[in-house]
Structure formats: C-alpha cells, structure tokens
Design a protein around this motif. Structure first.
Motif, short mmCIF file in Angstrom:
data_model
loop_
_atom_site.label_atom_id
_atom_site.label_comp_id
_atom_site.label_asym_id
_atom_site.label_seq_id
_atom_site.Cartn_x
_atom_site.Cartn_y
_atom_site.Cartn_z
N LEU A 3 0.86 -1.19 0.00
CA LEU A 3 0.00 0.00 0.00
C LEU A 3 0.89 1.24 0.00
O LEU A 3 1.78 1.37 0.84
N SER A 4 0.67 2.13 -0.96
CA SER A 4 1.41 3.40 -0.98
C SER A 4 0.72 4.36 -0.01
O SER A 4 -0.50 4.36 0.11
N ILE A 5 1.53 5.17 0.69
CA ILE A 5 0.97 6.03 1.74
C ILE A 5 1.56 7.43 1.64
O ILE A 5 2.78 7.60 1.54
N LEU A 6 0.66 8.42 1.68
CA LEU A 6 1.08 9.82 1.79
C LEU A 6 0.53 10.34 3.11
O LEU A 6 -0.69 10.30 3.32
N VAL A 7 1.41 10.77 4.00
CA VAL A 7 0.95 11.17 5.33
C VAL A 7 1.47 12.55 5.69
O VAL A 7 2.68 12.80 5.65
N ALA A 8 0.55 13.47 6.01
CA ALA A 8 0.94 14.80 6.48
C ALA A 8 1.05 14.75 7.99
O ALA A 8 0.18 14.19 8.66
#
Ligand SMILES: Nc1ncnc2c1ncn2[C@@H]1O[C@H](COP(=O)(O)OP(=O)(O)OP(=O)(O)O)[C@@H](O)[C@H]1O
Ligand SMILES: [Mg+2]
Length: 264
Positions: free
Chosen positions: A198-203
């Motif tokens: 799973l690709s994840i973008l987290v701020a």
C-alpha cells in the motif's frame, strides 16, 4: 513520470476564495509501495496539498490555479472525489470523522459501500481490519462516539481500508493521541505498506514519528516545498527541525533516538 509513480504533483499552486494564496508551487512524486511524509509547521500548506490530491478543494472554496496532479495517470483535477476513491485513492481526513452514533462496525462497513460488494466480501474485509486493529474487534458493537481518540482514528483508517485503496492519504493521524497509540497506528500503517504494498502519503506536524516510519519526506514552508529527501537523511539533519518544522516538542516514542535501524 515513470511507470512506478503513483502520484505526481507538479508546480501546484492553490488559493482559497480566489484571494488567499496557500500553495506557491509544490512538486513531489510518490513511488509505488512508498511511504512519503509531508512535513511542515502550522499553516505550511500540508492539508491544502492533501485536499488538492483528492480534489476536495472546491468544497472548501479553494482553487487550483496552476500545476498538475496525476494519480496513476488520472488527471485528479478533472476527476470527482468519489471516482478517485473508486480508482483507489482514499483519504483519512484530519480529525477522524467517525459517525459518532453508529457502532465501530457500522462505521467500517460504511467505507465499503461504494464498492457494492457482497456480504461475504464485506465480512472478509472486516476480519482483515480486526486483525490489523484488534482493539476494534472488542469495540465492534460500541458507538464510535464512546470510543477513545485512538480507537476513532483506527476506525477512520479501517473505514478507508474498506474501499481497498492503492494509495492511502492521511492528514495528521497522530493529532491529539498519546505517543504509544501513535506508534501503534504508524506500525500498522507500516505493516500494511510492507505486506500489501500500500502506498501512503501522510501529512504530519509530528516529524519525529513520521520520519521514523516514512521512506522519504517532503518539507513544506509557506506553501512551497523547500526540502525533499530520504527520511534517514532528513532525520540526520538537526537544522531541519528548527528551520522548517516549527520545532515541535512532541517526543518520539523511540527508545534510542539516534538508531536508524528501527523501522526494520
Ligand atoms: N478554508 C480555508 N480558507 C482560507 N484559508 C485557508 C483555508 N484553509 C487553509 N487556509 C490557509 O492556507 C494556508 C495553508 O493552510 P493548511 O491548512 O494547508 O496548512 P497545514 O500545513 O495543514 O497546517 P496545520 O499544521 O495547522 O494543519 C494557511 O495560510 C491557512 O491559513
Ligand atoms: Mg493541516
């Protein structure tokens, strides 16, 4: 953009109400199977970037004024948010947003409704989420509003997983939670990343935790990306924290802050 790129943000500029400029040109890309952290102080533009990525800015009276966003080749700015979810881009908004009067399980099921799945598929997905977050199984019949902040965050993530994303976008999942709960959540995200690609973008404002679990990070300052690098490189630079990250004092839950091998 290579075949391996899941998300490509290029020279993105955005305003609110056509007057307040929030982003002055933000560029970054996220490779398949990567965890990318978007860091920056209060008001740096993290949430604006994430909303743009899910095409949610129009709902906030925000506008993209320049630049492009592509998710797996799809032009995000021309695609409705619900269609992006169906295409595999799912966002967990800041502040958890559970339906407080619905049970934990009902909240989870609500995340799978867009997929018109069978009861068997839904049950299978629920079991998968309970395996990732065992606390949710214990609370499955409890109204979400009566569960802890950490359990609500887990419910919000679980609900997002019910639509089987390929790219999961999270806005400040650590917000207001105890360090041990934050660590639990990030460990689970890492596990999903490793086991299911799973690709994840987290701020995150909590750069310590984000840099512990991310592969790479982009630092925003006043609506511009000022530094991009591997998490390891950025962790090693003491100046970064004081210059760009508003020197937050939240402590990392790591026992040895200088150990780079913790993510293994
Ligand atoms: N709905 C809105 N209307 C007008 N201005 C906004 C709106 N949302 C954000 N802004 C402005 O846009 C800029 C970027 O804000 P944004 O919320 O993206 O930052 P952030 O990095 O997510 O900050 P935080 O760490 O506080 O969540 C700020 O100057 C903010 O005041
Ligand atoms: Mg924000």
């Amino acid at each position: 953009m290579t075949d391996n790129t899941v998300l490509a943000v290029d020279r993105l500029e955005a305003t609110y109400t056509h007057t307040i400029t929030a982003l002055h040109g933000v560029s970054f890309s996220l490779a398949r199977g990567e965890i990318l952290a978007l860091l920056g102080a209060n008001g740096a533009g993290k949430t604006t970037v994430l909303k743009a990525v899910s095409n949610l800015l129009p709902a906030e009276r925000g506008q993209i004024t320049a630049g492009t966003i592509r998710f797996d080749g799809i032009d995000v700015t021309r695609t409705r948010p619900a269609a992006l979810v169906r295409a595999g881009l799912v966002q967990v908004l800041e502040g958890r947003h559970c339906f407080r009067s619905l049970s934990v399980e009902e909240n989870l099921i609500s995340g799978g409704l867009g997929r018109s799945s069978s009861r068997t598929e839904i049950d299978g997905d629920l079991e998968r989420i309970y395996a990732l977050f065992p606390r949710l199984k214990d609370k499955r019949r409890t109204a979400s509003g009566l569960t802890s902040g950490g359990e609500q965050q887990m419910t919000a993530i679980g609900r997002a997983l019910m639509s089987r994303p390929r790219l999961l976008v999270l806005d400040e999942p650590s917000m207001g939670l105890a360090p041990i709960v934050v660590q639990d959540i990030f460990r689970t995200l890492r596990r999903l990343n490793r086991e299911e690609s799973l690709s994840i973008l987290v701020a995150e404002q909590n750069s310590a935790i984000a840099l512990t679990y991310a592969d790479r990070a982009v630092i925003l300052e006043n609506g511009t990306d000022v530094l991009t690098g591997t998490a390891r490189e950025i962790r090693a630079r003491d100046d970064v924290k004081s210059f760009y990250l508003g020197q937050n004092n939240r402590v990392t839950p790591r026992s040895n802050p200088s150990s780079p091998a913790l993510m293994a």
